[in-house]
Design a protein around this motif. Structure first.
Motif, PDB file in Angstrom:
ATOM      1  N   TRP A 102       0.829  -1.127  -0.036  1.00  0.00           N
ATOM      2  CA  TRP A 102       0.046   0.021  -0.025  1.00  0.00           C
ATOM      3  C   TRP A 102       0.924   1.231   0.156  1.00  0.00           C
ATOM      4  N   SER A 103       2.049   1.149   0.796  1.00  0.00           N
ATOM      5  CA  SER A 103       2.896   2.407   0.876  1.00  0.00           C
ATOM      6  C   SER A 103       3.783   2.485  -0.433  1.00  0.00           C
ATOM      7  N   GLY A 104       3.889   1.671  -1.212  1.00  0.00           N
ATOM      8  CA  GLY A 104       4.860   1.279  -2.277  1.00  0.00           C
ATOM      9  C   GLY A 104       6.151   0.937  -1.889  1.00  0.00           C
ATOM     10  N   GLY A 105       6.573   0.785  -0.661  1.00  0.00           N
ATOM     11  CA  GLY A 105       7.784   0.481  -0.168  1.00  0.00           C
ATOM     12  C   GLY A 105       8.415  -0.973  -0.312  1.00  0.00           C
ATOM     13  N   THR A 106       7.339  -1.765  -0.770  1.00  0.00           N
ATOM     14  CA  THR A 106       7.630  -3.209  -0.928  1.00  0.00           C
ATOM     15  C   THR A 106       6.992  -3.480  -2.318  1.00  0.00           C
ATOM     16  N   THR A 107       7.910  -4.410  -3.090  1.00  0.00           N
ATOM     17  CA  THR A 107       7.428  -4.766  -4.498  1.00  0.00           C
ATOM     18  C   THR A 107       7.764  -6.025  -4.906  1.00  0.00           C
ATOM     19  N   TYR A 108       7.306  -7.176  -5.728  1.00  0.00           N
ATOM     20  CA  TYR A 108       7.219  -8.184  -5.727  1.00  0.00           C
ATOM     21  C   TYR A 108       7.176  -8.482  -7.293  1.00  0.00           C
ATOM     22  N   PHE A 109       8.090  -9.328  -7.860  1.00  0.00           N
ATOM     23  CA  PHE A 109       7.894  -9.513  -9.369  1.00  0.00           C
ATOM     24  C   PHE A 109       8.047 -11.059  -9.648  1.00  0.00           C
ATOM     25  N   ALA A 110       7.460 -11.428 -10.696  1.00  0.00           N
ATOM     26  CA  ALA A 110       7.515 -12.895 -11.322  1.00  0.00           C
ATOM     27  C   ALA A 110       8.986 -12.933 -11.655  1.00  0.00           C
ATOM     28  N   ASN A 111       9.389 -14.081 -11.727  1.00  0.00           N
ATOM     29  CA  ASN A 111      11.054 -14.247 -12.156  1.00  0.00           C
ATOM     30  C   ASN A 111      11.172 -13.711 -13.564  1.00  0.00           C
ATOM     31  N   SER A 112       9.959 -14.095 -14.222  1.00  0.00           N
ATOM     32  CA  SER A 112      10.126 -13.884 -15.820  1.00  0.00           C
ATOM     33  C   SER A 112      10.286 -12.310 -16.034  1.00  0.00           C
ATOM     34  N   VAL A 113       9.880 -11.489 -15.370  1.00  0.00           N
ATOM     35  CA  VAL A 113       9.877 -10.258 -15.631  1.00  0.00           C
ATOM     36  C   VAL A 113      10.685  -9.535 -14.789  1.00  0.00           C
ATOM     37  N   LYS A 114      11.442 -10.017 -13.733  1.00  0.00           N
ATOM     38  CA  LYS A 114      12.162  -9.381 -12.710  1.00  0.00           C
ATOM     39  C   LYS A 114      13.442  -8.668 -13.605  1.00  0.00           C
ATOM     40  N   GLY A 115      13.713  -7.583 -13.261  1.00  0.00           N
ATOM     41  CA  GLY A 115      14.651  -6.836 -13.902  1.00  0.00           C
ATOM     42  C   GLY A 115      14.444  -6.070 -15.163  1.00  0.00           C
ATOM     43  N   ARG A 116      13.356  -6.354 -15.486  1.00  0.00           N
ATOM     44  CA  ARG A 116      12.697  -5.727 -16.827  1.00  0.00           C
ATOM     45  C   ARG A 116      11.426  -4.614 -16.478  1.00  0.00           C
ATOM     46  N   PHE A 117      10.683  -5.267 -15.726  1.00  0.00           N
ATOM     47  CA  PHE A 117       9.437  -4.671 -15.113  1.00  0.00           C
ATOM     48  C   PHE A 117       9.600  -3.896 -13.851  1.00  0.00           C
ATOM     49  N   SER A 166       4.789   0.675  -9.829  1.00  0.00           N
ATOM     50  CA  SER A 166       4.800   1.992  -8.734  1.00  0.00           C
ATOM     51  C   SER A 166       3.347   2.302  -8.494  1.00  0.00           C
ATOM     52  N   ARG A 167       3.089   3.242  -7.687  1.00  0.00           N
ATOM     53  CA  ARG A 167       1.690   3.777  -7.487  1.00  0.00           C
ATOM     54  C   ARG A 167       1.721   5.299  -6.997  1.00  0.00           C
ATOM     55  N   ASP A 168       0.606   5.963  -7.239  1.00  0.00           N
ATOM     56  CA  ASP A 168       0.564   7.340  -6.888  1.00  0.00           C
ATOM     57  C   ASP A 168      -0.890   7.288  -6.130  1.00  0.00           C
ATOM     58  N   ASN A 169      -0.874   7.169  -4.846  1.00  0.00           N
ATOM     59  CA  ASN A 169      -2.034   7.258  -3.917  1.00  0.00           C
ATOM     60  C   ASN A 169      -2.838   8.228  -4.132  1.00  0.00           C
ATOM     61  N   ALA A 170      -2.173   9.351  -4.349  1.00  0.00           N
ATOM     62  CA  ALA A 170      -3.295  10.651  -4.632  1.00  0.00           C
ATOM     63  C   ALA A 170      -3.983  10.578  -5.864  1.00  0.00           C
ATOM     64  N   LYS A 171      -3.462   9.792  -6.835  1.00  0.00           N
ATOM     65  CA  LYS A 171      -4.180   9.574  -8.054  1.00  0.00           C
ATOM     66  C   LYS A 171      -4.983   8.261  -7.946  1.00  0.00           C
ATOM     67  N   ASN A 172      -4.708   7.550  -6.906  1.00  0.00           N
ATOM     68  CA  ASN A 172      -5.602   6.015  -6.904  1.00  0.00           C
ATOM     69  C   ASN A 172      -5.052   5.175  -8.191  1.00  0.00           C
ATOM     70  N   THR A 173      -3.943   5.346  -8.470  1.00  0.00           N
ATOM     71  CA  THR A 173      -3.567   4.652  -9.580  1.00  0.00           C
ATOM     72  C   THR A 173      -2.161   3.939  -9.665  1.00  0.00           C
ATOM     73  N   VAL A 174      -2.171   2.869 -10.088  1.00  0.00           N
ATOM     74  CA  VAL A 174      -0.849   1.843  -9.985  1.00  0.00           C
ATOM     75  C   VAL A 174      -0.464   1.853 -11.512  1.00  0.00           C
ATOM     76  N   TYR A 175       0.979   1.826 -11.526  1.00  0.00           N
ATOM     77  CA  TYR A 175       1.427   1.569 -12.812  1.00  0.00           C
ATOM     78  C   TYR A 175       2.580   0.454 -13.139  1.00  0.00           C
ATOM     79  N   LEU A 176       2.787   0.105 -14.395  1.00  0.00           N
ATOM     80  CA  LEU A 176       3.500  -1.107 -14.683  1.00  0.00           C
ATOM     81  C   LEU A 176       4.517  -0.760 -15.927  1.00  0.00           C
ATOM     82  N   GLN A 177       5.735  -0.119 -15.523  1.00  0.00           N
ATOM     83  CA  GLN A 177       6.723   0.033 -16.513  1.00  0.00           C
ATOM     84  C   GLN A 177       7.342  -1.145 -17.002  1.00  0.00           C
ATOM     85  N   MET A 178       7.069  -1.374 -18.317  1.00  0.00           N
ATOM     86  CA  MET A 178       7.642  -2.654 -18.902  1.00  0.00           C
ATOM     87  C   MET A 178       8.835  -2.402 -19.891  1.00  0.00           C
ATOM     88  N   ASN A 179       9.933  -2.600 -19.639  1.00  0.00           N
ATOM     89  CA  ASN A 179      11.086  -2.461 -20.530  1.00  0.00           C
ATOM     90  C   ASN A 179      11.735  -3.772 -21.050  1.00  0.00           C
TER      91      ASN A 179
END
Length: 124
Positions: free
Chosen positions: A53-68, A71-84
């Motif tokens: 909820w705070s954005g302080g802890t994140t988890y990733f599937a092994n298949s995307v770790k290091g690439r994705f 993040s979240r902006d609680n003021a906007k009630n929005t979560v993001y997924l940056q995929m590289n």
């Protein structure tokens, strides 16, 4: 009425990037963990990433770790997924979700609210 609306999907070449957004309405989810899942044709829905909820802890599937990144902006009630460094195997419908209870962040059954999904297609 709670709604989660994903955006940012599309067609991209391998090695490219996309940024998905998931905007929530109808309720504030600033104190709820949130996640991203994906489902390719003929496959089960699989965990991609989750964020506390705070954005302080994140988890990733092994298949995307290091690439994705997630993040979240609680003021906007929005979560993001940056995929590289996208790969053809990343092609799927991507869903955002809000967790209800439990500690299995990778388990879709612990997520209470879901978006309608956005298509991501990565060409080789």
């Amino acid at each position: 009425q709670v709604q989660l609306v994903e955006s940012g999907g599309g067609l991209v070449q391998a090695g490219g990037s996309l940024r998905l957004s998931c905007a929530a309405s109808g309720r504030t989810f600033s104190t709820y963990p949130r996640g991203w899942f994906r489902q390719a044709p003929g496959k089960e829905r699989e965990f991609v990433a989750a964020i506390s909820w705070s954005g302080g802890t994140t988890y990733f599937a092994n298949s995307v770790k290091g690439r994705f990144t997630i993040s979240r902006d609680n003021a906007k009630n929005t979560v993001y997924l940056q995929m590289n460094s996208l790969k053809p195997e990343d092609t799927a419908v991507y869903y955002c979700a809000v967790r209800g209870s439990g500690s299995r962040y990778f388990d879709p059954s612990e997520y209470r609210y879901w978006g309608q999904g956005t298509q991501v297609t990565v060409s080789s």
